[in-house]
Motif scaffolding. Structure first.
Motif, mmCIF file in Angstrom:
data_model
loop_
_atom_site.group_PDB
_atom_site.id
_atom_site.type_symbol
_atom_site.label_atom_id
_atom_site.label_comp_id
_atom_site.label_asym_id
_atom_site.label_seq_id
_atom_site.Cartn_x
_atom_site.Cartn_y
_atom_site.Cartn_z
ATOM 1 N N LEU A 171 0.812 -1.232 0.044
ATOM 2 C CA LEU A 171 0.013 0.201 0.241
ATOM 3 C C LEU A 171 0.971 1.498 -0.020
ATOM 4 N N ALA A 172 2.386 0.968 0.347
ATOM 5 C CA ALA A 172 2.802 2.479 0.729
ATOM 6 C C ALA A 172 3.377 2.187 -0.333
ATOM 7 N N LEU A 173 4.046 1.481 -1.428
ATOM 8 C CA LEU A 173 4.954 1.702 -2.587
ATOM 9 C C LEU A 173 3.667 2.334 -3.116
ATOM 10 N N SER A 174 2.540 1.600 -3.807
ATOM 11 C CA SER A 174 1.044 2.384 -3.828
ATOM 12 C C SER A 174 0.931 3.314 -3.808
ATOM 13 N N LEU A 175 0.844 3.975 -3.435
ATOM 14 C CA LEU A 175 0.765 5.402 -2.760
ATOM 15 C C LEU A 175 1.502 6.165 -3.245
ATOM 16 N N MET A 176 3.044 6.057 -3.625
ATOM 17 C CA MET A 176 3.896 7.196 -4.037
ATOM 18 C C MET A 176 4.319 6.240 -5.616
ATOM 19 N N ALA A 177 2.927 5.652 -5.884
ATOM 20 C CA ALA A 177 2.716 5.705 -7.363
ATOM 21 C C ALA A 177 4.796 4.606 -7.797
ATOM 22 N N PHE A 178 4.719 3.961 -7.275
ATOM 23 C CA PHE A 178 6.030 2.797 -7.463
ATOM 24 C C PHE A 178 5.810 2.263 -8.411
ATOM 25 N N TYR A 179 5.013 2.300 -9.315
ATOM 26 C CA TYR A 179 4.826 0.678 -10.031
ATOM 27 C C TYR A 179 5.761 0.607 -11.705
ATOM 28 N N PHE A 180 6.802 -0.005 -10.752
ATOM 29 C CA PHE A 180 7.537 -1.196 -11.428
ATOM 30 C C PHE A 180 7.057 -2.742 -11.265
ATOM 31 N N PRO A 181 7.650 -2.725 -12.414
ATOM 32 C CA PRO A 181 6.916 -4.877 -12.444
ATOM 33 C C PRO A 181 8.243 -5.025 -11.217
ATOM 34 N N PRO A 182 7.842 -6.215 -10.491
ATOM 35 C CA PRO A 182 6.155 -6.700 -11.140
ATOM 36 C C PRO A 182 4.875 -5.625 -10.118
ATOM 37 N N LEU A 183 4.573 -4.901 -9.802
ATOM 38 C CA LEU A 183 3.251 -4.052 -9.214
ATOM 39 C C LEU A 183 3.329 -3.420 -9.680
ATOM 40 N N THR A 184 1.747 -3.880 -10.427
ATOM 41 C CA THR A 184 1.241 -3.553 -10.814
ATOM 42 C C THR A 184 -0.369 -2.364 -10.511
ATOM 43 N N TYR A 185 -0.488 -1.451 -11.011
ATOM 44 C CA TYR A 185 -1.504 -0.404 -10.672
ATOM 45 C C TYR A 185 -3.023 -1.221 -11.777
ATOM 46 N N LEU A 186 -4.138 -0.744 -10.829
ATOM 47 C CA LEU A 186 -5.273 -1.466 -11.717
ATOM 48 C C LEU A 186 -6.630 -0.737 -11.747
ATOM 49 N N SER A 187 -6.810 0.049 -11.055
ATOM 50 C CA SER A 187 -7.597 1.119 -10.755
ATOM 51 C C SER A 187 -7.428 1.864 -9.370
ATOM 52 N N GLY A 188 -8.771 3.018 -9.271
ATOM 53 C CA GLY A 188 -9.005 3.461 -8.413
ATOM 54 C C GLY A 188 -8.083 4.964 -8.279
ATOM 55 N N GLU A 189 -8.280 5.661 -7.965
ATOM 56 C CA GLU A 189 -7.298 6.851 -7.141
ATOM 57 C C GLU A 189 -7.084 7.866 -6.334
ATOM 58 N N ILE A 190 -5.571 7.753 -5.929
ATOM 59 C CA ILE A 190 -4.719 8.380 -4.482
ATOM 60 C C ILE A 190 -4.961 10.184 -5.151
ATOM 61 N N CYS A 191 -5.655 10.506 -4.009
ATOM 62 C CA CYS A 191 -5.136 12.472 -4.966
ATOM 63 C C CYS A 191 -4.728 13.568 -3.519
ATOM 64 N N ILE A 192 -4.188 14.072 -3.893
ATOM 65 C CA ILE A 192 -3.629 15.039 -3.424
ATOM 66 C C ILE A 192 -4.294 16.220 -2.770
ATOM 67 N N GLU A 193 -4.505 16.062 -2.167
ATOM 68 C CA GLU A 193 -5.384 17.967 -2.009
ATOM 69 C C GLU A 193 -6.497 17.678 -3.307
ATOM 70 N N GLY A 194 -6.661 16.930 -3.373
ATOM 71 C CA GLY A 194 -7.771 17.241 -4.341
ATOM 72 C C GLY A 194 -6.887 16.516 -5.839
ATOM 73 N N ARG A 195 -5.824 16.278 -6.109
ATOM 74 C CA ARG A 195 -5.779 16.563 -7.859
ATOM 75 C C ARG A 195 -5.317 14.931 -7.837
ATOM 76 N N ASN A 196 -5.730 14.356 -8.314
ATOM 77 C CA ASN A 196 -5.908 12.795 -8.489
ATOM 78 C C ASN A 196 -4.200 12.552 -9.040
ATOM 79 N N ILE A 197 -3.080 11.792 -8.771
ATOM 80 C CA ILE A 197 -1.709 12.132 -9.404
ATOM 81 C C ILE A 197 -1.970 10.587 -10.701
ATOM 82 N N MET A 198 -2.521 9.481 -10.215
ATOM 83 C CA MET A 198 -2.701 8.609 -10.537
ATOM 84 C C MET A 198 -2.715 9.345 -12.640
ATOM 85 N N ALA A 199 -3.505 9.824 -13.045
ATOM 86 C CA ALA A 199 -3.570 11.129 -14.315
ATOM 87 C C ALA A 199 -3.157 11.651 -14.797
#
Length: 338
Positions: free
Chosen positions: A51-79
């Protein structure tokens, strides 16, 4: 105060070379308010570090982002494109203290040169003198000697290396600091120093909020305002620190607290109870309750072991279980008398 971080239905998984997924974070949602510290607890393998790696958007193989939003002060960083995310969010809005943080420093570089390399990416306009001044001020604020700036990592003690990593991670005053078991390899004295330093950073406004990850629930009593308990990639209970530690409601949280030795009067006469079995294999989708096979209260009262009912209590907490609060309190009164 408003929310600094909002996470909505976050799902991430580890993808094998054969294309199989291990669903390590499955539908996690929560909010973190400014000025508060959130603890995340659970046994090894429950998904805390993922979860910590996911919140930091450290999506490097084999960790893969599937869906959802992570918003910092209203800004979705996954976009955001990764390069923009790296330049504008990581380090500035979100900072991370990894497990084994004492090994995070480059052993071939002095601390000051290591920090210069980091800030060259995020603040290219900063001169060497500016970086040196920033680091010296941060070290002084956190009670670190200036000589540590010019040392190699092997010249520092374990506790000092840990404190240096925290200072470096917060050099840009991030909105959210994510600390993944930052005291697990330290002695009790160093643990106390690190926890005090993190509380001071919040009090002084160096960071706006903190997420503190550990498998030691009693430790969270001294540093957090709220606690989320994870099991098999999901949040099973979320409430204030006092509620979760002293008035647990989910069977898993209650079992965790029942297996811990606490320094209370008369505790030597208390009986400890382990949790039987092992966490489920997350390579396969689990539609029902993930704790069902280990739960002492699972039976006819849990039809199909769905475990999908999210219950909100009048005191503001949330837990994920088919059993109602009254049912749970009745059996706890019988089984957890100390």
């Amino acid at each position: 105060m408003g929310n600094v971080l909002t996470v909505k239905d976050l799902k991430t998984a580890y993808k094998s070379r054969l294309g199989q997924y291990t669903y390590a974070v499955d539908g996690v949602s929560f909010e973190l308010q400014e000025g508060r510290t959130l603890g995340i607890a659970g046994e090894s393998g429950c998904g805390k570090s993922t979860l910590a790696l996911s919140l930091m958007a450290f999506y490097f193989p084999p960790l893969t982002y599937l869906s959802g939003e992570i918003c910092i002060e209203g800004r979705n960083i996954m976009a955001l494109p990764y390069e923009e995310l790296r330049r504008t969010i990581l380090g500035k809005e979100l900072a991370y203290i990894p497990q084994a943080a004492m090994n995070a420093l480059n052993p071939t570089k002095r601390v000051l040169n290591f920090v210069r390399d980091i800030l060259r990416e995020h603040c290219p306009e900063k001169s060497k003198e500016d970086v040196q001044k920033m680091l010296a001020e941060r070290f002084a604020l956190l009670g670190l000697p200036e000589r540590a700036m010019y040392a190699y990592p092997n010249e520092l003690s374990g506790g000092m290396k840990q404190r240096v990593v925290i200072a470096v991670s917060t050099i840009l005053d991030p909105a959210v600091l994510i600390a993944d078991e930052p005291t697990s390899a330290l002695d009790v004295t160093s643990q106390k120093l690190v926890m005090k330093m993190m509380k001071d950073m919040l009090r002084l406004g160096i960071v706006k909020s903190i997420i503190y990850i550990t498998h030691e629930l009693p430790l969270l009593r001294h540093i957090t305002d709220d606690i989320m308990v994870m099991y098999a990639g999901q949040i099973v209970e979320h409430g204030t620190t006092e509620q979760v530690i002293f008035d647990s409601i989910h069977p898993y949280t209650k079992a965790l607290m029942g297996s811990i030795i606490v320094p209370e009067e008369g505790a030597k006469d208390w009986k400890l109870a382990g949790i039987p079995g092992a966490p489920p294999n997350l390579r396969h989708r689990i539609e029902g309750c993930r704790f069902a096979q280990r739960c002492r209260y699972c039976g006819e009262q849990c039809p199909n072991h769905t475990g999908q009912r999210n219950r909100a209590l009048s005191d503001g907490r949330f837990y994920r279980c088919d059993l109602a609060e009254a049912q749970l309190r009745e059996v706890y009164a019988r089984d957890y008398q100390r």
